[in-house]
Design an enzyme around this catalytic site. Structure first.
Site, PDB file in Angstrom:
ATOM      1  N   GLY A  34       0.819  -1.200   0.000  1.00  0.00           N
ATOM      2  CA  GLY A  34       0.000   0.000   0.000  1.00  0.00           C
ATOM      3  C   GLY A  34       0.855   1.252   0.000  1.00  0.00           C
ATOM      4  N   GLU A  46      13.427  -3.587  -3.504  1.00  0.00           N
ATOM      5  CA  GLU A  46      12.530  -3.762  -4.642  1.00  0.00           C
ATOM      6  C   GLU A  46      13.229  -3.418  -5.948  1.00  0.00           C
ATOM      7  OE1 GLU A  46       8.185  -2.216  -6.325  1.00  0.00           O
ATOM      8  OE2 GLU A  46       9.141  -1.185  -4.644  1.00  0.00           O
ATOM      9  N   SER A  91       9.335   5.775 -10.735  1.00  0.00           N
ATOM     10  CA  SER A  91       9.530   5.926 -12.183  1.00  0.00           C
ATOM     11  C   SER A  91      11.009   6.132 -12.521  1.00  0.00           C
ATOM     12  CB  SER A  91       8.707   7.106 -12.710  1.00  0.00           C
ATOM     13  OG  SER A  91       9.291   8.326 -12.310  1.00  0.00           O
TER      14      SER A  91
END
Length: 398
Positions: free
Chosen positions: A127, A244, A383
């Protein structure tokens, strides 16, 4: 490209390759290699299989139930899994929230959640992103107010991958609006069965239900579900994102897909010759292969730094950028190679409802959907534009 490995590394590779060849179900491998969609049972069953061998969490230390592999062994494991077509272990529990719990969680949280992540009992989702708070994640507005023995959470998350299957969410929430935005964020563990949570699917370009909107309306979260200290969540979030972004590089998978691309281009014809022999197309493939080789060397440098005890730093941003560019480049050349046959993708074939594509070409049927799906890789995990800013500030000192 073959890198230098020690005899012990070669023996390790041989052992895990033999185990994977004996234990990876052929039907599951076929779905991965043919770019078909994996469902919840596919991921869960493979996780359970790995768990019985103690390999569901390759990066975990022995004290938490992991195999205690060194960074080189983990890199070899990733390579062999990708080469043979093993599905990935979903990262949200094993590779993302678990490292945060190991470093910042309470003993009670470690004892409660780590074993359930290890054996696949709990399916986790992330989340983080919100409408208007994606790349500028620190501007998030989902709020958690302390009320006696719990927090009351209200707000919305979006692009929440596989939340429709999740048992738990690790969630960034705002607990203080009167300070610098990065300093008022906390890290909560939320049971997805709690009243007040609504999960709404988002339809993707490839007609898959992979991501969701998640709404919180007066959701009660016990105080002991706070990880670390209140208002220190940004520190934990950055630590998680380092793990990640390193994983997003997916060198092993890209090496496998490069082999697939070359086979595809040999089968397709242009002017009576294999497409791979066309100078223009061959140059594109060669340029992409060089980029992949450079990426693999960079990954090896990060592996070496981890061996010396340094965790992933801003170098993870470089891996994220180049890794996703290579992945997208591969899907683009696959669609180019197959030409108009890639245009009408076959959803029932992708979801296993048919064993063969309607077009008669099992290679062509998934490629448009595969291409569409991989447009996201340069956006999620922060991004690529944001990653360039991180590199400029933290590596170049600009």
């Amino acid at each position: 490209m073959d890198l230098n490995y020690s005899p012990a590394d070669d023996a390790f590779r041989a052992d895990i390759r033999a185990w994977l060849e004996d234990n990876l179900p052929h039907a599951l491998r076929d779905k991965v290699l043919k770019h078909k969609r994996l469902n919840r049972d596919d991921f869960a069953s493979w996780h359970r299989c790995l768990s019985t061998r103690g390999w569901s969490a390759p990066a975990w230390p022995r004290e938490y139930g992991g195999p205690g592999w060194n960074p080189t062994q983990r890199h070899i494991w990733d390579e062999e899994c990708a080469r043979l077509g093993a599905p990935p272990v979903l990262p949200f529990g094993v590779s993302m929230v678990a490292p945060v719990l190991m470093k910042y969680g309470s003993e009670a949280q470690k004892q409660r959640y780590l074993p359930r992540i290890l054996d696949g009992t709990d399916w986790w989702c992330q989340g983080y992103s919100e409408p208007g708070s994606g790349s500028d994640l620190a501007s998030l507005r989902t709020r958690a107010e302390r009320k006696d023995d719990h927090y009351l959470v209200n707000g919305q998350k979006t692009w929440t991958t596989l939340a429709q299957h999740a048992d738990m969410m690790f969630c960034l929430v705002r607990t203080d609006s009167g300070v610098k935005k990065q300093e008022g964020i906390s890290f909560l563990l939320i049971d997805m069965k709690t009243p007040g949570i609504t999960v709404r699917p988002i339809a993707m370009l490839d007609e898959d239900h992979e991501v969701n909107e998640v709404f919180f309306e007066d959701v009660k979260v016990p105080l002991d579900h706070l990880v670390g200290e209140e208002n220190r969540g940004w520190t934990y979030a950055k630590y998680l994102l380092g793990h990640e972004r390193t994983g997003i590089a997916r060198v092993g998978q890209s090496k496998r897909e490069l082999v697939f691309l070359k086979r595809l281009a040999l089968e397709q014809r242009k002017n009576g010759q294999p497409l791979l022999h066309d100078p223009v197309f061959a140059a594109k493939v060669a340029a992409l292969e060089i980029e992949l080789m450079a990426l693999e060397i960079t990954v090896q440098r990060v592996v070496a730094s981890e061996t010396e005890g340094r965790g992933p730093g801003p170098e993870a941003s470089m891996l994220k950028i180049k890794g996703t560019e290579v992945q997208q480049g591969l899907t683009e050349l696959m669609v180019d190679a197959i030409g108009p046959l890639a245009a009408p993708f076959d959803v029932p074939f992708l979801e296993g409802e048919r064993t063969h594509a309607l077009s008669g070409d099992d290679d062509a049927a998934p490629l448009a959907a595969y291409y569409f799906n991989y447009r996201k890789t340069s956006i999620y995990g922060g991004s690529n534009e944001i990653q360039k800013n991180i590199i400029a500030q933290m590596i170049l000192g600009l």
